[in-house]
Motif scaffolding. Sequence first.
Motif, mmCIF file in Angstrom:
data_model
loop_
_atom_site.group_PDB
_atom_site.id
_atom_site.type_symbol
_atom_site.label_atom_id
_atom_site.label_comp_id
_atom_site.label_asym_id
_atom_site.label_seq_id
_atom_site.Cartn_x
_atom_site.Cartn_y
_atom_site.Cartn_z
ATOM 1 N N TYR A 1 5.658 -1.192 0.579
ATOM 2 C CA TYR A 1 6.179 -2.491 0.184
ATOM 3 C C TYR A 1 6.322 -2.553 -1.332
ATOM 4 N N CYS A 2 7.370 -3.200 -1.789
ATOM 5 C CA CYS A 2 7.398 -3.559 -3.203
ATOM 6 C C CYS A 2 7.109 -5.051 -3.314
ATOM 7 N N ALA A 3 6.542 -5.425 -4.446
ATOM 8 C CA ALA A 3 6.129 -6.793 -4.676
ATOM 9 C C ALA A 3 6.371 -7.146 -6.137
ATOM 10 N N ALA A 4 6.687 -8.401 -6.378
ATOM 11 C CA ALA A 4 6.945 -8.874 -7.735
ATOM 12 C C ALA A 4 5.946 -9.952 -8.106
ATOM 13 N N LYS A 5 5.551 -9.893 -9.372
ATOM 14 C CA LYS A 5 4.567 -10.833 -9.894
ATOM 15 C C LYS A 5 5.226 -11.635 -11.009
ATOM 16 N N GLY A 6 5.048 -12.956 -10.936
ATOM 17 C CA GLY A 6 5.741 -13.804 -11.889
ATOM 18 C C GLY A 6 5.000 -14.058 -13.194
ATOM 19 N N ASP A 7 3.676 -13.985 -13.166
ATOM 20 C CA ASP A 7 2.903 -14.362 -14.348
ATOM 21 C C ASP A 7 2.107 -13.179 -14.871
ATOM 22 N N TYR A 8 1.801 -13.220 -16.159
ATOM 23 C CA TYR A 8 0.939 -12.216 -16.760
ATOM 24 C C TYR A 8 -0.426 -12.241 -16.078
ATOM 25 N N GLY A 9 -1.000 -11.048 -15.872
ATOM 26 C CA GLY A 9 -2.342 -10.998 -15.293
ATOM 27 C C GLY A 9 -2.564 -9.710 -14.535
ATOM 28 N N MET A 10 -3.509 -9.763 -13.638
ATOM 29 C CA MET A 10 -3.876 -8.579 -12.868
ATOM 30 C C MET A 10 -2.709 -8.137 -11.983
ATOM 31 N N VAL A 11 -2.637 -6.819 -11.752
ATOM 32 C CA VAL A 11 -1.516 -6.290 -10.969
ATOM 33 C C VAL A 11 -1.975 -5.344 -9.878
ATOM 34 N N LEU A 12 -3.287 -5.239 -9.633
ATOM 35 C CA LEU A 12 -3.784 -4.188 -8.763
ATOM 36 C C LEU A 12 -4.004 -4.614 -7.313
ATOM 37 N N GLY A 13 -3.997 -5.907 -7.059
ATOM 38 C CA GLY A 13 -4.291 -6.367 -5.703
ATOM 39 C C GLY A 13 -3.125 -7.099 -5.078
ATOM 40 N N PRO A 14 -3.029 -7.058 -3.751
ATOM 41 C CA PRO A 14 -1.923 -7.764 -3.081
ATOM 42 C C PRO A 14 -1.876 -9.244 -3.435
ATOM 43 N N GLY A 15 -3.022 -9.854 -3.620
ATOM 44 C CA GLY A 15 -3.061 -11.274 -3.946
ATOM 45 C C GLY A 15 -2.544 -11.608 -5.330
ATOM 46 N N ASP A 16 -2.303 -10.599 -6.155
ATOM 47 C CA ASP A 16 -1.791 -10.828 -7.504
ATOM 48 C C ASP A 16 -0.280 -11.057 -7.524
ATOM 49 N N TYR A 17 0.381 -10.848 -6.397
ATOM 50 C CA TYR A 17 1.842 -10.863 -6.349
ATOM 51 C C TYR A 17 2.385 -12.078 -5.611
ATOM 52 N N ASP A 18 3.579 -12.496 -6.030
ATOM 53 C CA ASP A 18 4.184 -13.721 -5.517
ATOM 54 C C ASP A 18 5.277 -13.462 -4.478
ATOM 55 N N TYR A 19 5.943 -12.327 -4.579
ATOM 56 C CA TYR A 19 7.086 -12.049 -3.709
ATOM 57 C C TYR A 19 6.951 -10.643 -3.138
ATOM 58 N N TRP A 20 7.393 -10.503 -1.879
ATOM 59 C CA TRP A 20 7.266 -9.230 -1.173
ATOM 60 C C TRP A 20 8.568 -8.864 -0.484
ATOM 61 N N GLY A 21 8.825 -7.560 -0.439
ATOM 62 C CA GLY A 21 9.909 -7.069 0.378
ATOM 63 C C GLY A 21 9.462 -6.901 1.821
ATOM 64 N N GLN A 22 10.366 -6.450 2.668
ATOM 65 C CA GLN A 22 10.085 -6.347 4.096
ATOM 66 C C GLN A 22 9.372 -5.046 4.456
ATOM 67 N N GLY A 23 9.363 -4.087 3.550
ATOM 68 C CA GLY A 23 8.693 -2.813 3.778
ATOM 69 C C GLY A 23 9.636 -1.749 4.307
ATOM 70 N N THR A 24 9.280 -0.506 4.031
ATOM 71 C CA THR A 24 10.038 0.632 4.538
ATOM 72 C C THR A 24 9.047 1.703 4.992
ATOM 73 N N GLN A 25 9.296 2.280 6.147
ATOM 74 C CA GLN A 25 8.365 3.235 6.737
ATOM 75 C C GLN A 25 8.531 4.617 6.120
ATOM 76 N N VAL A 26 7.415 5.202 5.749
ATOM 77 C CA VAL A 26 7.370 6.597 5.293
ATOM 78 C C VAL A 26 6.448 7.353 6.227
ATOM 79 N N THR A 27 6.963 8.413 6.820
ATOM 80 C CA THR A 27 6.171 9.248 7.716
ATOM 81 C C THR A 27 6.194 10.681 7.210
ATOM 82 N N VAL A 28 5.007 11.237 6.993
ATOM 83 C CA VAL A 28 4.891 12.608 6.498
ATOM 84 C C VAL A 28 4.278 13.457 7.605
ATOM 85 N N SER A 29 5.024 14.435 8.060
ATOM 86 C CA SER A 29 4.537 15.292 9.143
ATOM 87 C C SER A 29 3.836 16.518 8.569
ATOM 88 N N SER A 30 2.849 16.993 9.319
ATOM 89 C CA SER A 30 2.083 18.159 8.850
ATOM 90 C C SER A 30 2.698 19.465 9.317
#
Length: 124
Positions: free
Chosen positions: A95-124
């Motif tokens: 997922y990508c996420a955007a944060k509107g205000d200055y501050g912490m950037v490391l946690g999901p709760g720090d962000y205001d807007y989210w994309g829908q997500g894209t699946q990444v699958t890595v096979s062994s």
Amino acid sequence: QVQLIESGGGLVQAGGSLRLSCAASGRTFSIYALGWFRQAPGKEREFVLARTWNGSRTYYPASAKGRFTISRDNAKNTVYLQMNSLKPEDTAVYYCAAKGDYGMVLGPGDYDYWGQGTQVTVSS
């Protein structure tokens, strides 16, 4: 409001590379930072890395440093996540996420807007 649309996910073999894109639209002038997170089944959403919108700072956890990089195409308001030397444990919805205000950037709760997500699958 800021709208985010991710793309570029898919299936890749271990050791391979993928580049994810996050196209931002709307009030992009209000963005302080844009981050990437991932979530594997049954796990919490995990910080991958982040970058201030003006490019002045980038935040990397130890697990991503050296393998993942973030960049931005200013003209397209698009941020990219380049992932190299992928491992099966990198499999997740990203997922990508955007944060509107200055501050912490490391946690999901720090962000205001989210994309829908894209699946990444890595096979062994």
